[in-house]
Design an enzyme around this catalytic site. Sequence first.
Site, short mmCIF file in Angstrom:
data_model
loop_
_atom_site.label_atom_id
_atom_site.label_comp_id
_atom_site.label_asym_id
_atom_site.label_seq_id
_atom_site.Cartn_x
_atom_site.Cartn_y
_atom_site.Cartn_z
N LYS A 247 37.70 46.10 39.38
CA LYS A 247 39.17 46.01 39.44
C LYS A 247 39.83 47.38 39.39
CE LYS A 247 40.27 43.33 36.00
NZ LYS A 247 38.99 43.38 35.25
N ASP B 220 30.08 40.67 32.35
CA ASP B 220 29.74 39.30 32.74
C ASP B 220 28.32 39.21 33.30
OD1 ASP B 220 32.54 37.49 32.97
OD2 ASP B 220 32.82 39.64 33.01
#
Length: 253
Positions: free
Chosen positions: A40, A127
């Site tokens: 991001k 993650d």
Amino acid sequence: MIKIAVYGKGGIGKSTTVSNVAAVLAGRGLKVMQIGCDPKADSTVALRHGEEMTTVLDLYREKKQGLELKDMVRTGYQGVICVEAGGPTPGLGCAGRGIITALEKLKETGAYEVYKPDVVLYDVLGDVVCGGFSMPMRKGYADKVFIITSGENMAIHAGANIAMAVENFKNRGYASLGGIILNRRNVAREEEKVQELAEDFHTQVIGTLSRSDLVAEAEEQGKTLMESFPESEMAEEYRKLADAIMEVCMEEK
């Protein structure tokens, strides 16, 4: 030079926490480098008053071997040295590629020798702990890994996977686990579940952060909480967390 990797599930508050800790340490006169290792590419945005950075991966696509250190680095609040690794176009390439490219290019261009940071903070999406996302754990990069989690089940699950990766890498001379940071979401049995996670991996909860509306308010202003509300109780929590992180890191120096 102290090198720290902060991991956690996406959306758990890694970038907010790392940026505020960076601001605390830089405000004390330390030279701090923050490297955003998330596709991001928004790790350092609050340190730069909402201004986004061109990522190392995008710069490398454009300049290839002509990429220079000055292209990759910008300065943020309190003089924090900011870098964003970046990631591929969705669906085209591995998300960890930006991290690999960024860390390799920073090393090749002598970033650590040129800027001589006292503290390097890697803000890493946790993650998936494989490929590029595990690179900050590797020898020569971070010395300690800290995991941010809430008491939510998915955050605990991600935290356990990160801790397991650190455990599996320990015989290779990689980074060791420094501790767990609880970022409260005020869910049932939160402290108990996070303490259990710490005990499962023979580590400790080194800090707890309250859920505060001031954090979001500061980010709406494009700033860290340490800049917008330095006298708040929440700012004191970030100071205590910065102290705890540095204490763990200095134990082995």
